[in-house]
Design a protein around this motif. Structure first.
Motif, mmCIF file in Angstrom:
data_model
loop_
_atom_site.group_PDB
_atom_site.id
_atom_site.type_symbol
_atom_site.label_atom_id
_atom_site.label_comp_id
_atom_site.label_asym_id
_atom_site.label_seq_id
_atom_site.Cartn_x
_atom_site.Cartn_y
_atom_site.Cartn_z
ATOM 1 N N UNK A 72 0.906 -1.092 -0.090
ATOM 2 C CA UNK A 72 0.007 -0.215 -0.133
ATOM 3 C C UNK A 72 0.839 1.379 0.012
ATOM 4 N N UNK A 73 1.990 1.299 0.645
ATOM 5 C CA UNK A 73 2.959 2.403 0.769
ATOM 6 C C UNK A 73 3.528 2.632 -0.542
ATOM 7 N N UNK A 74 3.912 1.565 -1.135
ATOM 8 C CA UNK A 74 4.419 1.748 -2.564
ATOM 9 C C UNK A 74 3.407 2.323 -3.603
ATOM 10 N N UNK A 75 2.124 2.013 -3.403
ATOM 11 C CA UNK A 75 1.067 2.706 -4.052
ATOM 12 C C UNK A 75 0.898 4.245 -4.050
ATOM 13 N N UNK A 85 3.960 10.133 -7.140
ATOM 14 C CA UNK A 85 5.054 10.357 -8.173
ATOM 15 C C UNK A 85 6.515 10.567 -7.692
ATOM 16 N N UNK A 86 6.795 10.027 -6.511
ATOM 17 C CA UNK A 86 8.201 10.192 -5.743
ATOM 18 C C UNK A 86 8.661 8.824 -4.982
ATOM 19 N N UNK A 87 9.726 8.635 -4.775
ATOM 20 C CA UNK A 87 10.128 7.664 -3.981
ATOM 21 C C UNK A 87 10.003 7.941 -2.605
ATOM 22 N N UNK A 88 9.862 6.798 -1.705
ATOM 23 C CA UNK A 88 9.971 7.079 -0.174
ATOM 24 C C UNK A 88 9.022 8.439 0.425
ATOM 25 N N UNK A 89 7.842 8.553 -0.271
ATOM 26 C CA UNK A 89 6.928 9.684 0.323
ATOM 27 C C UNK A 89 6.625 9.755 1.678
ATOM 28 N N UNK A 90 6.679 10.878 2.442
ATOM 29 C CA UNK A 90 6.417 11.101 3.820
ATOM 30 C C UNK A 90 5.034 10.951 4.136
#
Length: 360
Positions: free
Chosen positions: A108-111, A117-122
């Motif tokens: 879910x976090x990956x989605x 549109x960014x990696x490792x969103x906060x």
């Protein structure tokens, strides 16, 4: 195999209150109603149950509590509860999530990262109890990376064992080892300002006003009472800002990327007594408050956050809504009383406006 325990907020509503907790259910309700809510997902109270029962967590907590004795009504015994809370939380937070649960939380976090549109969103990991217990459980802000999201979901679960929660359950003769809650994983807003908003004047119950309190940075500073916020009182009919109290806010609650911790940072002198909101943002918040109250059918206590990177009015987000707990329970008449909207506007036009600017 366990039943479904993870949901996108856009797929849930108030009917899911007992499944995912009030906070998650109301955020889903707001999302589906078209309000601007950060994307996110919810873990149900069954997820808590699975974690506690399918790992050694429940067994180890019960083992610890076998020898624990303290009077929850005796202030002198509070230290015993604090020590027990610390020990139990270390036990719970030291246990890994079952592999399939960990995989789901990370998926879910990956989605969410793809949506942003960014990696490792906060994100924020926020507690959501089926019953309302404001401030009893814990929230963690600016969590980044799949492993940290998993760890902080467990920290939210373990917050059901903080001292105030254990004491509260002990006073009610409830089991100390088990208190299932939901968790909201919500995309963070890069907040330039945030705060709370009542769709009613909380001082006197005037249903024709909207009361807004805000400060710079993230809203925990206002919710916790650690800063003196700016205060606005706005007329629902005319959208006129009737009172504006600008405070010396001293500091803001911000994220320190070096320590990866949230902290209070002193504001520059020129900013301490500056308005945290533009007037157009105050008025737009008031419009949103009226719509939220109309949607839920009763006065609401909301939390909002304003992005520093998005244009107005897309920068205004709701991050919580719940019924106002004092005046909202009392019987009330029409929002406009016995007067029509036109009559109120005419009355307003001939009445001097009271505006208090303090500290500027």
């Amino acid at each position: 195999m366990a039943e479904k325990w993870s949901y996108w907020l856009k797929d849930v509503c108030q009917d899911h209150n007992d499944i995912i907790g009030k906070k998650c259910a109301n955020l889903g309700e707001l999302t589906r109603a078209g309000f601007n809510v950060p994307p996110g997902y919810a873990l149900s109270v069954d997820a808590y149950s699975r974690f506690m029962k399918e790992t050694d967590a429940s067994k180890l907590v019960l083992k610890y509590l076998e020898d624990f004795k303290a009077d929850p009504n005796d202030l002198a015994e509070t230290l015993k509860y604090e020590k027990a809370a610390q020990d139990i939380r270390e036990i719970v937070e030291g246990i890994k999530m079952p592999p399939d649960m960990e995989e789901t939380v990370k998926s879910y976090y990956g989605e969410l990262c793809k949506i942003a549109g960014c990696e490792n969103i906060y994100v924020a990991t926020r507690s959501a109890g089926p019953a309302s217990h404001p401030g009893q459980y814990e929230t963690y802000l600016n969590v980044s990376g799949a492993d940290d999201v998993v760890a902080n979901v467990v920290r939210v679960w373990s917050s059901t064992f903080n001292a105030r929660s254990i004491i509260a359950r002990a006073r009610l003769n409830l089991p100390l080892h088990y208190d299932p809650i939901g968790v909201a994983v919500l995309t963070m807003v890069d907040a330039k300002a945030a705060g709370v908003m009542f769709t009613i004047n909380p001082v006197n119950g005037d249903v024709l006003k909207v009361a807004i309190e805000g400060s710079f940075g993230f809203g925990e500073a206002v919710v916790s009472g650690n800063v003196t916020p700016d205060r606005y009182l706005v007329d629902k009919v005319s959208l006129e800002i009737e009172e504006k109290i600008i405070s010396d806010k001293g500091s803001e609650f911000v994220y320190n990327p070096e320590t990866r911790e949230m902290e209070y940072a002193e504001l520059p002198l020129e900013q301490r007594k500056a308005q945290c909101l533009e007037d157009r943002e105050v008025i737009e918040l008031t419009r949103i408050a009226k719509r939220v109250e109309a949607h839920f059918g009763c006065p609401q206590d909301t939390e909002w956050s304003i992005s520093r990177s998005l244009p107005f009015p897309d920068n205004i987000f709701l991050v919580q809504a719940r019924p106002e707990s004092v005046w909202g329970k009392k019987k009330r008449g029409s929002v406009l009383g016995k007067k029509t909207g036109l009559e109120l506007l005419l009355e307003k036009a001939v009445t001097p406006t009271k505006v208090n600017n303090v500290g500027i």
